[in-house]
Structure formats: structure tokens, C-alpha cells
Design an enzyme around this catalytic site. Structure first.
Site, PDB file in Angstrom:
ATOM      1  N   LEU A 138       0.849  -1.203   0.000  1.00 54.39           N
ATOM      2  CA  LEU A 138       0.000   0.000   0.000  1.00 54.39           C
ATOM      3  C   LEU A 138       0.885   1.254   0.000  1.00 54.39           C
ATOM      4  CD1 LEU A 138      -2.890   1.198   0.191  1.00 54.39           C
ATOM      5  CD2 LEU A 138      -2.648   1.156   2.685  1.00 54.39           C
ATOM      6  N   SER A 145       1.058   8.081   5.057  1.00 54.54           N
ATOM      7  CA  SER A 145      -0.183   8.299   5.824  1.00 54.54           C
ATOM      8  C   SER A 145      -1.363   8.577   4.903  1.00 54.54           C
ATOM      9  CB  SER A 145      -0.006   9.485   6.786  1.00 54.54           C
ATOM     10  OG  SER A 145       1.000   9.194   7.720  1.00 54.54           O
ATOM     11  N   LEU A 247      -6.518  -3.180   6.960  1.00 54.96           N
ATOM     12  CA  LEU A 247      -5.767  -2.572   8.066  1.00 54.96           C
ATOM     13  C   LEU A 247      -6.530  -2.702   9.379  1.00 54.96           C
ATOM     14  CD1 LEU A 247      -4.243   0.665   6.474  1.00 54.96           C
ATOM     15  CD2 LEU A 247      -3.260  -1.611   6.664  1.00 54.96           C
ATOM     16  N   LEU A 346      16.961  -1.778  34.164  1.00 53.66           N
ATOM     17  CA  LEU A 346      18.066  -2.732  34.091  1.00 53.66           C
ATOM     18  C   LEU A 346      19.426  -2.033  34.024  1.00 53.66           C
ATOM     19  CD1 LEU A 346      15.714  -4.768  33.543  1.00 53.66           C
ATOM     20  CD2 LEU A 346      17.321  -6.000  32.092  1.00 53.66           C
ATOM     21  N   GLY A 348      22.763  -0.530  32.935  1.00 47.21           N
ATOM     22  CA  GLY A 348      23.602  -0.845  31.773  1.00 47.21           C
ATOM     23  C   GLY A 348      23.156  -2.133  31.094  1.00 47.21           C
ATOM     24  N   GLU A 371       1.004   0.793  10.090  1.00 49.44           N
ATOM     25  CA  GLU A 371      -0.446   0.552  10.266  1.00 49.44           C
ATOM     26  C   GLU A 371      -1.150   1.810  10.776  1.00 49.44           C
ATOM     27  OE1 GLU A 371      -2.204  -2.090   9.592  1.00 49.44           O
ATOM     28  OE2 GLU A 371      -0.818  -3.790   9.527  1.00 49.44           O
TER      29      GLU A 371
END
Ligand code: TGC
Ligand code: FAD
Length: 392
Positions: A138, A145, A247, A346, A348, A371
Site C-alpha cells: 500500500l 499516511s 488494516l 536494568l 547498563g 499501520e
């Protein structure tokens, strides 16, 4: 990568709202992801290669055409089962979910809904088994868009159509066997055409240098005077509403899918917060870390409830496009924010491929764009509630 210790959060006992069949389907997909996706996905992403070896497994868990009727090779499941399968696959990796979304909602769905019986019988069983893989064209270089402005076109040459143009950012393009391509006829009306690999003038160059969805193959679809047999035109729907209808189905699957990515990030951060000691305590004992975890599980729970209700509406054929846009936008944003917070938790180690979080985070940067971007979905909600169209 660390062993996959994933345990799914279910803070509001949402399992109680699922049927036994839903849970069986979900658990089969979850086990498959643990066994066949988790051990290989980090390396595939690092190498920027789609792991083709997982295609038969995807077919086996019903990820190709979950809601397509069994007579065409699909799994014949309801929309909640479809959502749960997407959730589990994206828990492993958004790129793998992309492959399944495209195959099911963007290739099989239009052939099923807009195709004739010969087309359904020719393509759907092979797509359901993964023998053939599909892509959906598409987006164009100058029309993302705003797909209604597309310039890809076909002319009626008597015994065939002549297709010219180019599509870009196409998932699965580099290895697809068939592509559902949207193009304008001589009157400027949009139609879907099934283009097959091997047709002269049809090429699918791969797009490299992606920092996101690295385990999914993305590319172009280029048509230079491609002779498409007339029987390859999808006869039962035309106009922009045809691709946008596909979609809707894919966006619904994404709304569920990203819950999986969010759950994985939350579960990893929660476990880490109990094990990682700083200042003599597990970091999970610090209020700032608890705030992140508490907000994550709250947002995941809200997203689960949103999807479950949307799934019920879809099962009753009552879900509107605008309701689907709201769920896609909300849930992708939720997952992206959770991935960013989990990565920080977390420290590093959050940037290391030892853990899945940074990969999810980078993947979600595509999911928030494809999408329909985050802002486009906001404008769809805006149009729905005001009746005033920002696109015109
Ligand atoms: P507009 O004038 O509003 O609508 C044209 C016609 O379409 C109908 N329609 C829909 N039909 C079904 N489902 C929907 N969601 C629909 N939205 C609109 C509408 O009723 C109208 O029908 P008719 O009969 O009156 O002609 O169209 P517009 O040109 O103003 O555009 C509206 C807009 C911006 C919302 C739309 O173009 C849009 O959604 N843009 C975003 C494009 C997009 O999402 N592209 C995705 C490409 S595929 C992809 O990204 C795959 S990634 C997959 C993966 O790897 O997982
Ligand atoms: P643009 O449309 O140029 O948008 C740029 C910015 O402008 C965005 O922030 C957007 O929100 C904003 N914007 C645009 N219009 C408006 C407006 N009216 N008001 C306010 N802001 C606006 N497409 C396919 O067809 N098939 C696929 O399989 C597929 N797979 C993809 C895989 C990946 C990894 C990626 C990244 C993309 C894929 N896409 C695919 C394309 C995707 O759907 C588009 O990237 C997306 O629709 C946005 O289009 P664009 O990139 O041209 O951005």
C-alpha cells in the site's frame, strides 16, 4: 541471551474471562515461542535476518489465518483467539508478529473477503500452511499516511493488465511468493491485484540499515510494465476502503500483540528488580523502581481489558474502525513507554542483547509508525468524536 523465564502477568484474573479453548490456543503459542523463537531471535535480530526456519511453526500454532475458515486451510478461530496468538508471538518479537500479521490480515484477509472462489482456493491453503508467503503493498515513497494519493497504476491491455509503480517499506517483500498490491485503474479507482514472484518486471529489493524490526525482512515492490493476468484482480471490493478494511484487521492484531511485548519487558524488569542489589537492597525495594513497576502492571491490565472488550465486539461484528484505532494507538504507546522504563530499570544491562527489552523497544518504534502512525490514529478518534475531518 538469557534463558526464557517468562511468566505472564494476570493482575485482574482475566484468564477467568477466557474459554478453555482460548487458553489452550494461547498456551500452545506461548510454549512454541519459548521453545522455537526465544533461543534464536536475538541472533536473528543482531544479524538482521528473518529466521525462515520458524515459518512451519507459525503455521502450526494457527498464526497464518487464525480466523480464516477451515475450508480454506485457516484455523477457523474467533477474534479473541487471534488476538491471543498475536500477543504470544509479539512477546517473542514484534518482527515475527509482523510476518504473521501481514500473512493473515493483509494477504489472506483480502483474498478471502474481496477475492472470488478460484482465488480463495488457489492461494489461501498455501498461505495458511506457510508454503507461500505474502506481502501487502500500500505505502509508496511519496504516499504513506495518505495512501489515497498513490500513483501505482494499471492499464487494461485487453487480455491482461499492465502494472507500473513502486511500493516501499513492505514487510516480507524480499521473500514473498505473492503480493497483494493496491493500484489505480485508468479512472483513478483503487483495486487490489495479486502479483506473483516470477512475473516479468516485478522485483523486491530489500531495505537495509534498519535499527528496528531487524528480525523482519522489509523491502520494496517495484513494477515495471508487469503483465498481470486479469484473473488476478480482486473483484469484490474497490476504492480506498478495501485496503483500509484489511488494516482494521491487522491493527486489531497489533493492539493485542504489543501487550505481549509489554508483558515481556515488565516481567524481565520485575525479576531483575528482585535480584539486583544496590545500596545493600534489591532495587525493587526503592520507591522509584516500584512506581515504574506499579504503573507498568496498571497499564498492561488496562490494555488487556480494552482488547478483550474489542475482541468481543469484533466477534459480534460490531467493532468500529475508530474503536480499533483507539486500541492500536493506546496499546502501542503503552508498550513503548513500558519498554523504555524497563530498559532504564536494568541500568547498563538494559542495553544488552542478554535481555529482550532493548530489542522490544526498538521494534516498537516501527509498530508505533506502521499501520497508521500514533498521530493519524489520534486524528481518527478526533474525527469520530467531533464529526470534523482533519484530513480534508
Ligand atoms: P477517507 O476518505 O476517510 O476514506 C476513504 C474510504 O475508506 C473508508 N474507510 C475505511 N474502511 C474500512 N476501514 C477503515 N479503517 C476505513 N477508514 C476509512 C471510508 O469510509 C471511505 O469509504 P467510501 O466508500 O466513502 O469511499 O480516506 P482519507 O484519504 O481521508 O484517509 C483517511 C486516513 C488518513 C485515516 C487513512 O488513509 C489512513 O488510515 N492512513 C494511514 C495509512 C496506513 O495505516 N498505512 C498502513 C500501510 S500497511 C502497513 O503499515 C503494514 S505494517 C504490517 C506489519 O508489518 O505488521
Ligand atoms: P508520513 O506519512 O510521511 O508521516 C510523517 C509524519 O507526519 C508522521 O509523524 C505522521 O504522523 C505525520 N503526519 C502525516 N500526515 C499528517 C496529518 N494529516 N496530520 C498530522 N500529522 C501527520 N506499508 C505497507 O503498505 N505494507 C507493509 O507491509 C509495511 N510494512 C512496514 C514495515 C516497517 C518496518 C515500517 C517502518 C513501515 C511499514 N509500512 C508498510 C509503511 C507504514 O505503514 C508507513 O511508514 C506509515 O503509514 C507512515 O507513512 P510514512 O512513513 O510515509 O510517514
Amino acid at each position: 541471551m538469557k534463558p526464557d523465564l517468562f511468566e505472564a502477568p494476570d493482575y485482574y484474573n482475566i484468564d477467568d474471562l477466557l474459554t478453555e479453548e482460548h487458553k489452550l490456543i494461547r498456551d500452545a503459542a506461548r510454549s512454541w515461542v519459548k521453545r522455537d523463537v526465544s533461543p534464536i531471535i536475538e541472533e536473528a535480530a543482531q544479524e538482521a535476518k528473518f529466521p525462515k526456519s520458524i515459518i512451519p511453526g507459525l503455521a502450526e500454532i494457527g498464526a497464518f489465518g487464525p480466523y480464516i475458515p477451515e475450508q480454506y486451510g485457516g484455523a477457523g478461530l474467533d477474534q479473541i483467539s487471534y488476538g491471543l496468538i498475536m500477543q504470544e508471538i509479539e512477546r517473542g518479537d514484534s518482527g515475527v508478529r509482523s510476518t504473521a500479521s501481514v500473512q493473515s490480515s493483509l494477504v489472506m484477509y483480502p483474498i478471502w473477503k474481496y477475492g472470488n472462489e478460484e482465488q480463495r482456493n488457489k492461494y489461501l491453503p498455501k498461505l495458511a500452511s506457510g508454503e507461500w508467503m505474502g506481502s501487502f503493498g500500500l505505502t509508496e515513497p511519496d504516499h504513506g499516511s495518505n495512501p489515497g494519493g498513490m500513483v501505482t497504476n494499471f492499464k487494461d491491455k485487453g487480455d491482461h493488465y499492465l502494472l507500473n509503480g513502486a511500493k516501499m517499506w513492505i514487510s516480507n517483500s524480499p521473500f514473498c511468493d505473492v503480493a497483494v498490491v493496491w493500484a489505480k485503474n485508468e479512472e483513478g479507482r483503487i483495486h487490489g491485484l495479486i502479483v506473483e514472484r516470477g512475473m516479468e518486471g516485478f522485483t523486491t529489493p530489500e531495505t537495509h540499515n534498519k535499527w528496528s524490526l531487524r528480525a523482519s525482512a522489509t523491502g520494496e515492490l517495484i513494477f515495471q510494465d508487469v503483465k498481470v493476468p486479469k484473473e488476478n484482480l480482486l473483484p469484490n471490493k474497490s476504492g480506498l476502503g478495501a485496503p483500509l478494511g484489511c488494516l482494521d484487521s491487522a491493527r486489531y492484531g497489533i493492539a493485542w500483540g504489543v501487550i505481549g511485548a509489554a508483558m515481556d519487558c515488565y516481567d524481565t524488569a520485575l525479576r531483575y528488580s528482585k535480584e539486583r542489589i544496590q545500596f545493600g537492597k534489591p532495587i525493587g525495594q526503592f520507591q522509584l523502581q516500584q512506581k515504574k513497576l506499579a504503573e507498568m502492571i496498571t497499564e498492561i491490565t488496562k490494555a488487556q481489558l480494552l482488547c478483550l472488550r474489542l475482541g468481543q465486539l469484533k466477534n459480534e461484528n460490531k467493532a468500529t474502525s475508530a474503536q480499533i484505532s483507539m486500541a492500536k494507538r493506546n496499546n502501542v504507546d503503552m508498550a513503548l513507554k513500558i519498554a523504555r522504563d524497563a530498559r532504564q530499570m536494568l541500568g547498563g544491562m538494559g542495553i544488552s542483547g542478554e535481555y529482550s527489552i532493548m530489542r522490544h523497544m526498538m521494534n516498537l518504534e516501527s509498530v508505533v509508525t506502521y499501520e497508521g502512525t500514533h498521530d493519524i490514529h489520534l486524528l481518527i478518534t478526533g474525527l469520530d468524536v467531533t464529526g470534523l475531518n482533519a484530513f480534508k
